[in-house]
Design a protein around this motif. Sequence first.
Motif, PDB file in Angstrom:
ATOM      1  N   TYR B  55      -6.781 -26.905  20.257  1.00  0.00           N
ATOM      2  CA  TYR B  55      -7.126 -25.794  19.377  1.00  0.00           C
ATOM      3  C   TYR B  55      -5.812 -25.284  18.833  1.00  0.00           C
ATOM      4  O   TYR B  55      -4.828 -25.203  19.568  1.00  0.00           O
ATOM      5  N   PHE B  56      -5.777 -24.914  17.576  1.00  0.00           N
ATOM      6  CA  PHE B  56      -4.535 -24.463  16.966  1.00  0.00           C
ATOM      7  C   PHE B  56      -4.122 -23.097  17.516  1.00  0.00           C
ATOM      8  O   PHE B  56      -4.946 -22.196  17.616  1.00  0.00           O
ATOM      9  N   SER B  57      -2.842 -22.961  17.857  1.00  0.00           N
ATOM     10  CA  SER B  57      -2.256 -21.672  18.225  1.00  0.00           C
ATOM     11  C   SER B  57      -3.076 -20.924  19.283  1.00  0.00           C
ATOM     12  O   SER B  57      -3.490 -19.785  19.086  1.00  0.00           O
ATOM     13  N   VAL B  58      -3.279 -21.563  20.403  1.00  0.00           N
ATOM     14  CA  VAL B  58      -4.098 -20.974  21.464  1.00  0.00           C
ATOM     15  C   VAL B  58      -3.489 -19.667  21.990  1.00  0.00           C
ATOM     16  O   VAL B  58      -4.194 -18.780  22.467  1.00  0.00           O
ATOM     17  N   GLY B  59      -2.172 -19.548  21.844  1.00  0.00           N
ATOM     18  CA  GLY B  59      -1.475 -18.359  22.341  1.00  0.00           C
ATOM     19  C   GLY B  59      -1.874 -17.072  21.656  1.00  0.00           C
ATOM     20  O   GLY B  59      -1.691 -15.990  22.217  1.00  0.00           O
ATOM     21  N   THR B  60      -2.433 -17.148  20.454  1.00  0.00           N
ATOM     22  CA  THR B  60      -2.860 -15.927  19.773  1.00  0.00           C
ATOM     23  C   THR B  60      -4.291 -15.544  20.147  1.00  0.00           C
ATOM     24  O   THR B  60      -4.738 -14.464  19.801  1.00  0.00           O
ATOM     25  N   ALA B  61      -5.004 -16.417  20.837  1.00  0.00           N
ATOM     26  CA  ALA B  61      -6.410 -16.131  21.119  1.00  0.00           C
ATOM     27  C   ALA B  61      -6.707 -15.904  22.599  1.00  0.00           C
ATOM     28  O   ALA B  61      -7.314 -14.906  22.967  1.00  0.00           O
ATOM     29  N   VAL B  62      -6.275 -16.809  23.443  1.00  0.00           N
ATOM     30  CA  VAL B  62      -6.733 -16.828  24.840  1.00  0.00           C
ATOM     31  C   VAL B  62      -6.011 -15.830  25.763  1.00  0.00           C
ATOM     32  O   VAL B  62      -6.659 -15.095  26.491  1.00  0.00           O
ATOM     33  N   PRO B  63      -4.664 -15.833  25.793  1.00  0.00           N
ATOM     34  CA  PRO B  63      -3.992 -15.023  26.824  1.00  0.00           C
ATOM     35  C   PRO B  63      -3.764 -13.569  26.424  1.00  0.00           C
ATOM     36  O   PRO B  63      -3.308 -13.276  25.318  1.00  0.00           O
ATOM     37  N   TRP B  64      -4.107 -12.664  27.352  1.00  0.00           N
ATOM     38  CA  TRP B  64      -3.886 -11.228  27.161  1.00  0.00           C
ATOM     39  C   TRP B  64      -3.342 -10.658  28.465  1.00  0.00           C
ATOM     40  O   TRP B  64      -3.982 -10.790  29.505  1.00  0.00           O
ATOM     41  N   VAL B  65      -2.189 -10.034  28.393  1.00  0.00           N
ATOM     42  CA  VAL B  65      -1.542  -9.556  29.611  1.00  0.00           C
ATOM     43  C   VAL B  65      -0.890  -8.204  29.355  1.00  0.00           C
ATOM     44  O   VAL B  65      -0.324  -7.968  28.284  1.00  0.00           O
ATOM     45  N   LYS B  66      -0.977  -7.333  30.333  1.00  0.00           N
ATOM     46  CA  LYS B  66      -0.263  -6.061  30.256  1.00  0.00           C
ATOM     47  C   LYS B  66       0.338  -5.754  31.621  1.00  0.00           C
ATOM     48  O   LYS B  66      -0.361  -5.810  32.631  1.00  0.00           O
ATOM     49  N   ALA B  67       1.614  -5.458  31.619  1.00  0.00           N
ATOM     50  CA  ALA B  67       2.308  -5.195  32.882  1.00  0.00           C
ATOM     51  C   ALA B  67       1.649  -4.040  33.617  1.00  0.00           C
ATOM     52  O   ALA B  67       1.290  -3.026  33.022  1.00  0.00           O
ATOM     53  N   GLY B  68       1.480  -4.200  34.914  1.00  0.00           N
ATOM     54  CA  GLY B  68       0.888  -3.137  35.725  1.00  0.00           C
ATOM     55  C   GLY B  68      -0.603  -2.975  35.535  1.00  0.00           C
ATOM     56  O   GLY B  68      -1.219  -2.093  36.127  1.00  0.00           O
ATOM     57  N   VAL B  69      -1.202  -3.811  34.708  1.00  0.00           N
ATOM     58  CA  VAL B  69      -2.624  -3.664  34.371  1.00  0.00           C
ATOM     59  C   VAL B  69      -3.419  -4.914  34.756  1.00  0.00           C
ATOM     60  O   VAL B  69      -4.319  -4.866  35.591  1.00  0.00           O
ATOM     61  N   GLY B  70      -3.080  -6.045  34.158  1.00  0.00           N
ATOM     62  CA  GLY B  70      -3.820  -7.256  34.480  1.00  0.00           C
ATOM     63  C   GLY B  70      -3.528  -8.389  33.517  1.00  0.00           C
ATOM     64  O   GLY B  70      -2.757  -8.231  32.564  1.00  0.00           O
ATOM     65  N   ALA B  71      -4.127  -9.544  33.808  1.00  0.00           N
ATOM     66  CA  ALA B  71      -3.997 -10.720  32.945  1.00  0.00           C
ATOM     67  C   ALA B  71      -5.392 -11.292  32.712  1.00  0.00           C
ATOM     68  O   ALA B  71      -6.204 -11.354  33.637  1.00  0.00           O
ATOM     69  N   VAL B  72      -5.645 -11.681  31.463  1.00  0.00           N
ATOM     70  CA  VAL B  72      -6.973 -12.130  31.067  1.00  0.00           C
ATOM     71  C   VAL B  72      -6.850 -13.409  30.250  1.00  0.00           C
ATOM     72  O   VAL B  72      -5.938 -13.536  29.420  1.00  0.00           O
ATOM     73  N   ALA B  73      -7.762 -14.352  30.484  1.00  0.00           N
ATOM     74  CA  ALA B  73      -7.890 -15.512  29.599  1.00  0.00           C
ATOM     75  C   ALA B  73      -9.321 -15.517  29.086  1.00  0.00           C
ATOM     76  O   ALA B  73     -10.263 -15.471  29.879  1.00  0.00           O
TER      77      ALA B  73
END
Lengths: 358, 366
Positions: B55-73
């Motif tokens: 998939y093109f540019s997966v980094g703009t869609a799948v990963p979401w992270v915030k320090a002290g909060v959490g990580a989401v895919a």
Amino acid sequence: MIHGRRLGAAALVLSALLIPALAHATFSIVAYDSTTQELGVAVQSRAFSVAEAVPWAEAGVGAIATQASTNESFGPLGLDMLRKGMAAPDVVRALVDSDSGQTHRQLGVVDVHGASAAHTGKDCSSWAGHRTGYGYSIQGNILAGEAVVADMERAFLNTPGELAARLLAALDAGQAAGGDKRGMQSAAILVVRPSDEFPEYRTRYIDLHVEDSKSPIQELRRVFQIHEATKLAEAHLRYADAYEKAGRKDLAQTERTRVGEALKRALARGENDASNLNGLAWTCAENGVFLPEALQAAERAVKLEPKNTGIMDTLAEVHFKMGDQAKAVEVETRALALAPNDSYLTQQLARFRAGGAK
Amino acid sequence: MIRPRRVPSFLAGAFVLACAGFAGPALAIQQTSTFSIVAYDSVTQELGVAVQSKYFSVGTAVPWVKAGVGAVATQANVNVALGPQALALLATGMSSADVMRALAATDTSWAGRQVGIVDAQGRAVNWTGPRCMDWAGGETGPGFAVQGNILAGPAVTAGMAKAYRETKGEMAERLIAALEAAQAAGGDKRGMQSAALMIMRPSTTHPQYNTRYIDLRVEDHKTPIKELRRVWNIFEGFHLANAHLDFADEYDAEGRHDLARLERDRVGESMQRALKRNDRDVSLLNGLAWACATHDMFLGDAVEAAKRGSAIEPRNVDVLDTLAEAYFRDGQAAKAVEVEKRAASIDTKSVYLKQQIERFQKGPVQ
């Protein structure tokens, strides 16, 4: 001593025995579009992974480029100040005043009212300087000369269309004018945009990195072209729907026009990427816009990949949307002959045969 | 229809609709075939995601992270908005499991989604909707979750989990090892296009690490994991070495000398990896050797790295200076003087090199 191509010279002045701040011999532009409320940064540097350090932007807040002997904390700290309602010139003043290394820093800021400001420390390596105007700030250091920022400004102001296209035009112009004295390594474009329905656009409307490349601006343009044929086209149509719902038909129209412009640009540059052509043609066909251009793009894509049933389906869809039922049936029949068991194509063919029910 | 190599998504959308008996025109639904890992490191408080996709540019869609909060895919029939929504919920103090339930309750196409979440207490959960395309699934372990869809088989995510558990050292290494293991196990059925590595880390002195500790992308590439490994190797030699030393200072200032030590060790580990893979990037060898020399650590390795750099570029004055500094710190003042004189014979005008020679000749005054 660290004086390599990736860690820059400016920092050496600070101290020979400390790890220097990462140096970004760089040219960049921060800008705001008052119509679409996009905020963006585009940047090129002779440093690895410039996206990591220089560009910072948040929808409804502002955009920042921090470079030269880079103080990366200017990014998040500056956004905090902007979020509190401080104007770009006040933010630049506050950040610079707080920093003992200020003479080595370069910084450009634009806020959501289009106010802009910049700082070029007197110890930034030459040529270093900036130009600001309503809605933008352009800055660079270790450049071939002042023409780099002057040409970036001209390109930005004279390029029509969406913010990303104008930002990329500025990078191209900066490079054409000699760019970074030490060459190229990485580039990035970051554009953010408010959205109620799609919160991801607030931090990542367009967010493309080229981390380490011999021709980063060219590579950035290449990936942008994929992006605009796929995700950006989709985003424009989402904004068009949102504007329609809000009763802003004029703005909805602008969004749809953007997809058509992308399609026209693809045709004009003789795009040879069948999937880009197909993506744009499909998006236009689905939404019933720019059908003649969509037809041209789909035909071109079919010529490039004559056995690709997905592209043939796009061509058939364009024909159908243009009212040419016979051609739609003919093309889809050919596609189905290549993939006789494809239930989707079968349904499409039945739909085209039935006609009318778009 | 959109069915090209870059937006296979839309085809899958059509497929889903066709299966569901829709007869209307295909809607553009993004189906990313993907494998990812979300993880939390309780020692360093890093939160991260690594992902690969056709998939093109997966980094703009799948990963979401915030320090002290959490990580989401967020992936499969991807609803990108689930990323920022999940982070907003985690930020209110909800656990990863509660956030997952909340997402499930509001998402109208939940059966087609795949989501992995880890919160800032290391509680990891994932969800694979029944409509995700085969093979789809994943597993969770302490502090991490792995998940994927349109995969070669269950060995892919099992391999990821094993590699993450067994790899030592910093989170980024462990995440990339997981991606490599997934690919080795057959990976994404439809091939590869893009990859991303995103890690955030709370910092009181350097706020940029809260939102951008590591953020590397490969947008469109034939071998994205290999390319991600390549840019990671450059990154760890430069940005990350600086970051580790920043954190070491931060920990020292807080009296956490054990953690400070760990941060400095990471820089040494980076250098040892560079030596082990026989890295020929002179600026990287030089950068790591300089960082270690000036912090009086891993001096033997620093000498070795600088020597190798100098062998590749014998007339590079900066590398010679690094080698001299490393010798000096390592107690070999005579060699330091000899090497620095060689540098000074190449760059005869340098005041800095002359000062260095004088300093080395005086011997160690620490």
